[in-house]
Design an enzyme around this catalytic site. Structure first.
Site, PDB file in Angstrom:
ATOM      1  N   GLU A  32      48.323 -47.722  73.816  1.00 25.51           N
ATOM      2  CA  GLU A  32      48.401 -47.335  75.209  1.00 25.51           C
ATOM      3  C   GLU A  32      48.906 -45.845  75.649  1.00 25.51           C
ATOM      4  OE1 GLU A  32      50.730 -50.539  77.051  1.00 25.51           O
ATOM      5  OE2 GLU A  32      49.448 -52.083  76.322  1.00 25.51           O
TER       6      GLU A  32
ATOM      7  N   GLU B 273      44.287 -56.551  73.851  1.00 19.15           N
ATOM      8  CA  GLU B 273      45.613 -57.364  74.363  1.00 19.15           C
ATOM      9  C   GLU B 273      44.993 -58.304  75.640  1.00 19.15           C
ATOM     10  OE1 GLU B 273      49.186 -55.140  75.133  1.00 19.15           O
ATOM     11  OE2 GLU B 273      49.119 -54.159  73.085  1.00 19.15           O
TER      12      GLU B 273
HETATM   13 ZN   LIG Z   1      52.354 -50.740  79.019  1.00 21.25          ZN
END
Ligand SMILES: [Zn+2]
Ligand SMILES: [Zn+2]
Ligand SMILES: [Zn+2]
Lengths: 651, 651, 651
Positions: free
Chosen positions: A144, A315
């Site tokens: 991320e 995710e």
């Molecule tokens: Zn995050």
């Protein structure tokens, strides 16, 4: 290969004797991919150069024995504590000049070249140790990028890097002074090393100063990723390298970074994302336990484009999360419905986060497929159901080009944050409003970058709020034979963030004879109604034009003008106005649509059309002419229900 | 000794020739205790080691001559300016890393050992100079520990102290890594000196990191106090050492600090406290000129427990204050009613703050018993009336054990601030909601710490939202024969801030066969109604249980479950739901109650029951069967009215 | 000389070959003054001591050839980047201790004496180079002192300067300790060099500490200006030196600074100023495209007073601006109406900002008289119309003394910010409420400083919320024979920010026998209604008085009391109450008024009365008895309409 499920797993959090049973249960549920390793650096290298890779190899062995493919994340989002001793200046600095310390994650500065070398080193070590493992299914770089506002650092490293980047870009300081318009407010520089970062100023910076710093920062994220990509591809050319993007973090250009990934993925948390979004309260209440019906879909289409056609969910929210102000339990069935929506948009893998809820650390309130006591949580059963359904339906197929495309441009995202002029106007908000208006009609949409050189094959293309024309996009517009919807602010600036000589939207007269001569920005509560329905709010342009006026507001200001098939919308409308404009375009272009019940959305993949009911009430589908029966569910949809139709064309 | 009035006085603010007249008037009003000295250091020691104690001795002489007892405050909350020259690093540092300078008060760091020595030195000097004075009635240590957020300092001294504290607690860094779950996000440490404070991180810290820092900081406050206590007790074992706590500052464990005080006291500002509280706007409007009818009462009961049964009000609001955003004039009579409420809860002394309104400095808009021109303010007359009434009624007596007890736990307060999960959920809010619901029935309540080893003698005990079971509390629960109400989140963590192996509420199956398997947190506006009335909001648990479901919500989720006399409430309810649950418990336990008019509250002390009318309208009491007439007022109560009944048992 | 138009121009932003055409068009529009140069330092001195003044001389030549007079702004608001290399410590420091960097404007610290010398140096250079130029019409010093919160800097230079200023003021530290009341909270100092700035403290500073720092900072702005003034007057005694103030920045005393200017000017942005004001939302909606009908007028009257009777608008909003959250397009005609309102209040010049909209830099969304493509924007036509109308009507004349005066006091502005006691109570808000209430009746008002020694000639004077009486003002009050309205808080403090011995309002008994004994501050939503209409809100005093009670509230608290012709208002009322009180005074004083339609305002200058319609609907004027026909417009007024009547007295 037909799409499959995955899961995120942290063997380093659990006693080794649990691994075997975990792997067996994953396999039983129908999971095929397991992502591991992305936060494990302190266990892989507990002290400098003391490598402990055996446990990871054993974990991959165990998973492999159960037929699972492993994605290994490079652990560079969480350098261990000793790394800070080694490189004290690698820590990021916030806009107030405060150094951010160790103790959470992403505690590094993209501009710090010493840390970039460390990241390369650990990547190389992992590639060497695990590159040949038969269970290896691919790599994830870092985790991320940009999360927690980490794209920007206001460190000395960033300042020096920015000065060098400017020198490369502009060549001489005179050129920079001219390009930036530094005559304004005496902002001229004598040397590149005088140029600071655009934080902690007396008032706002020159917008091009701010935009160039954002471009520089975006480039550093891409450069950081490329170092890992090059190492991994050199060693194992056939294994995909993936990064897991976050939808809300648009501070770096995902299209640009994607030059150094093979497959895009993103982390989809529909409920948390709605909670922290700018959506109106009414939408937040209506979809509190489902997430916005169009937001994840938009990002699916975006990341399919970012990933050169290949994308995953790395995710997937399985239940309540821990990071919003309120973290509601999803509607029963949503963990299944979200996966189906992703598969419908072309996902190769949907990987739930995480296998077992952690009882310790920052995310202990984040649910998993298993509870902390290893009993199945609701997500476990959802995953098993999705697996079985995918297999039974033999679901899969390629993504056809949509008939509609929308341009999404990261630089425009930054530009309209830098120069608000109307609080709440955002590039992304405008893009998603148009996307939604099409999607409500069951129209399949592609999301394209501003570097797209041709719109061939599309019926309608929308350019909602573009900062500045690129050479490619000018070509695409010039040669396009379909219907083009250009939105407000588009072309209102040059790439140097100044007003073009001929004023916006800066299109050739033969395409659109119109100049924006004045901008009126107003609070939503003082919207100006448009004759026939809807209203202009936030952003409202006054144009000098010879084009045909299609819609105008109660003060006779043109709202939608047309020259041939090119339509220009002069204001940011409320939902009703955007829907009217899109409906008008659909009618003009004679585009086929579906008649979807409220709260229901659809998407076609291969020979299947997937329906999801985001509403809180049951809904009944109107059978579409091109369908030949259902392979999952039927015309009666429960809340969170999924129905998959087989298209007649499939026969 | 029957309870008496006191007042706070600052002789150093006034010409010495005023003192005599002031003391005489205090005596006339019926005041018996005068607190002085707690901000006088710059006048006691104007330059280093240049002691000027004579004026204070003369002031105590004057007060003593008028029959007044003096409480001397150690002046350690306001070190003089020269102290900063001597110890430049004694200044506190805020969470942003900014040093807080001299020029207001509480400008010291609890972790700074050099300043701790200075505090010991001045305490010793005062003890030596004044310890034998016949007018001396006791000591106050420092002033309002923790006020203005000063419990936490993010200084180097704090960091080094914290590292040492962790080493003492965990012994080895391996043990700490395991206890903290540092495998999560690669947060492992190699040495204690690598551990930083939990501020200025990229995102949130590990919750146990934050909790241990709060524990450490709380310990420093206690250690700071103990230094003074030990000196004062060694010199004058018979004089009480008191600290004046502030109700809103729960950042350190008051029970823990109280090991080094003889009598607790607190500073009660009902109107300001309501203004800055989380109470709903409706309550703030209703009680703007009275203060919340239950909040001061709760703190009276809390500090009685903190003070080992002995407690005072050291500062009682006498009129408008200066520190809230709006500072309304109290309803006429409230300065009297507040004192009566305190005496009803067992206060030995209620001391008004302050004698005369200061015309200069930060608090010049804070009223006193006298106006700045020395004329009586309304509080003066209120004090005189209370004095006369106390004497006439011969009011006094011991506090009997209540029939209901509520557990209040500082660590839980910290824990649920660290891990919100639902914005606005707080331990204290939950405790006070339950306390209020009992108090509305005229039930007398005790507040107990989480170290209570037995509940013997109570009919009902509530454990509203406890972080983690202590050994003592497990014993208390195991052996309790009354009705127990356990609230949501209770037992949901271990002392290391992780989820217990068996999940919350972590009680033995024979007591409660229930596991919290999922948590749903939702905004108040989206509360889920409960069948029969009230609603669950903010926090809502889903349990796997074999206990009896007493109440459930509209989605059939159990809200109150029971196994024998143990009741578990799975959600944080609105006021209506909490009241229903408490009413249910009262009925089950067959607890006697009073039928109080709206806005009226009561408390029994000795052979008296005191009623206070917090409403803005007159109210008529329903005579209780156990009463034998009134000694102050009668059944008709004006707004701010006080009625004291004599209990029949007294005869 | 009759009033004329001006414009702000930046030759350094445009190719030199545009200048001639620009000057010709300015002249055509009827513009007579051109302000240039105030941000041009980096082009005048690109590197240290490398002076490039030729282009500016050529620009003045061109403008002069077209009959234009030039105002040259000293460029000291934007020192060039190399200046920071020379004086790294000249940058300002914010209240959090963060240094504010180069890259916008006003990046200097008023306390930095090195930079003060640089400012003197460039001023001298410009005076030498351009002082004799025949086209020179005057000078502007710097630009908008105090804008962006730059009056205060928390630097070392400021700290040392403040210590020295305190030493000059108080002589000895003992005197300061006594004057400040430093016995409170042990705040005594031993030496001046121990005194810090009042930022980054644990809680709020002593109010006199804060006030003295504000006084010191105000003095530095005045001293900075005086350096330039002295140089310019020494060289060219006959040319006016002007500064362009900003209405919203009251952090320094404009009356005080004006000792070193000849003519005041201010920068009037009615729409942006309303947007960022504290006006209620209803007013913001009603006048979103017009600006508040009284706010600009108030500032016109204020700056006439500041400028010793001489004043200009240096920057007049011509269309949408760029710096508010929303920047609406003004109602068509407002750019004309605003100019007329200014001329009506005595403006000598109204200068539009700016000639041509800049396509680059921070203000590229700020409109001008020309669009960026050099075509006329609506403001261009407005300017041409105003020019023609001024000439046709031969408009002009002196400003007669108004019959009403209002005291506006900068120190009171600061004081009530420092000691709020009721959030939202402000000195300026109170002054403007009273000003508005008079103006709605067509009454002409003067604004006077608190140093005014006599009110002779006025019928009514209002002192709305004065911190402390000055000797001058006591004299003025003592000798005044008209009606005096004294507002709440007035005289409630001494100049040392402490409560006067006799309490507020601190007037001699023969003038007003009243003492404020208690202050009740309450949120607007809990206002206390006043018998007869209106309500007290925010601030509400209780007085002990023998004066006559004229109005009282529903709790019988006096709201307006009178002793002879002196009226004291004890509360801050809502609009209805303030209007009632003003109406009462007007009736008592028998003051002549006009009957103006809603939204219309008027002002007399010389033999003319100017009407402006701020409403969104047409309005019809009621002809006044003293008028002899119209020279611009007539009795029917469109929205944004202007009507100018000729007074009968003129004949
Ligand atoms: Zn995050
Ligand atoms: Zn800071
Ligand atoms: Zn306090």
């Amino acid at each position: 290969m037909n799409p499959v499920l995955g899961v995120c797993y942290y063997p380093e959090h659990w006693p080794e004797d649990l691994w075997e049973r975990d792997a067996a249960r994953m396999s039983e549920v129908g999971i095929r991919y397991v992502r591991i390793g992305e936060f494990a650096w302190s266990r892989l290298e507990p002290t400098p150069d003391n490598l402990q890779l055996d446990w990871m190899i054993r974990a991959v062995d165990v998973l492999g024995r159960h037929g699972l493919k492993v994605i290994i994340g490079t652990p560079t989002a969480t350098p261990p504590r000793w790394m800070i001793d080694k490189h004290p200046d690698m820590l990021p600095v916030d806009a107030n000049g405060h150094v951010k310390g160790f103790g959470s994650r992403r505690h590094y500065d993209f501009s710090h070249l010493g840390y970039r070398d460390e990241a390369a080193r650990i990547t190389r070590i992992l590639a060497d140790a695990l590159g040949d493992h038969p269970a290896l299914g691919g790599w994830q770089t870092d985790n991320e990028y940009g999360c927690h506002g980490t794209t920007y650092s206001y460190s000395d490293a960033a300042r020096l890097g920015f000065q060098h980047w400017l020198e490369e870009k502009y060549g001489s300081v005179e050129t920079l002074n001219k390009a930036w318009g530094n005559a304004f407010w005496s902002m001229d520089y004598n040397r590149f090393d005088q140029i600071g970062l655009p934080n902690l100023l007396v008032c706002e910076p020159n917008p091009i100063h701010a935009l160039d710093f954002r471009r520089y920062s975006s480039d550093q994220v891409a450069a950081f990723n490329k170092v890992q990509y090059d190492i991994l591809k050199a060693r194992m050319p056939d294994l995909p390298v993936i990064h897991n993007f976050m939808s809300r973090y648009a501070e770096f250009d995902h299209f640009d970074l994607a030059k150094s990934i093979d497959v895009a993925s993103w982390d989809s948390y529909p409920i948390g994302h709605l909670a922290v979004s700018d959506e109106p309260d009414e939408i937040k209440r209506l979809y509190m336990r489902q997430g916005d019906p169009d937001n994840a879909a938009f990002h699916h289409d975006l990341y399919r484009s970012v990933g050169h056609g290949r994308w995953w969910i790395m995710e997937q929210q399985p239940g309540p999360v821990n990071w919003a102000q309120f973290n509601p339990d999803p509607l029963p069935g949503m963990a299944r419905a979200w996966a189906w929506e992703a598969f419908a948009h072309g996902a190769e893998v949907v990987s739930y986060f995480r296998w077992r809820q952690a009882p310790f650390g920052q995310e202990q309130m984040h649910s998993g497929l298993l509870r902390p006591d290893s009993e199945p949580a609701p997500g476990y059963h959802a995953a098993a159901q999705v697996s079985a359904e995918l297999q039974k339906a033999n679901f899969g197929g390629d993504m056809a080009r949509g008939r509609v495309a929308v341009i999404y441009d990261y630089q425009s995202e930054w530009a309209w944050e830098i120069e608000q002029q109307a609080r709440g106007f955002s590039h992304g908000g405008h893009v998603r409003a148009i996307y939604s208006a099409f999607r409500k009609h069951g129209v399949d949409i592609d999301v394209l970058p501003s570097t797209t050189p041709s719109f061939e094959g599309y019926d309608i293309v929308a350019i909602p709020a573009l900062l500045a024309w690129t050479v490619a996009l000018r070509d695409a517009v010039n040669t396009f034979e379909g219907h083009l919807l250009v939105g407000p602010r588009t072309g209102s600036k040059t790439e140097n963030f100044s007003i073009p000589k001929g004023l916006g939207p800066d299109l050739p007269q033969n395409l659109l004879d119109a100049k924006v001569t004045r901008v009126d920005t107003i609070p939503p509560g003082l919207a100006v109604t448009v004759k026939g329905g809807g209203a202009s709010q936030l952003w409202r342009e006054k144009v000098e034009t010879r084009a045909k006026v299609v819609m105008e507001d109660s003060e006779d200001v043109p709202v939608l003008i047309a020259q041939g098939k090119l339509f220009y919308m002069t204001s940011s409308g409320d939902r009703a106005l955007v829907q009217r404009v899109v409906d008008y375009l659909i009618a003009e272009a004679n585009l086929p649509t579906l008649n979807l019940p409220a709260g229901v959305r659809s998407r076609v993949r291969g020979d299947f059309r997937v329906y999801v009911n985001y509403g809180s009430s049951p809904a009944t589908l109107n059978a579409a002419a091109d369908e030949a029966g259902y392979v999952v569910g039927g015309p009666e949809m429960e809340p969170a229900g999924v129905t998959v139709a087989r298209l007649a064309t499939a026969d």
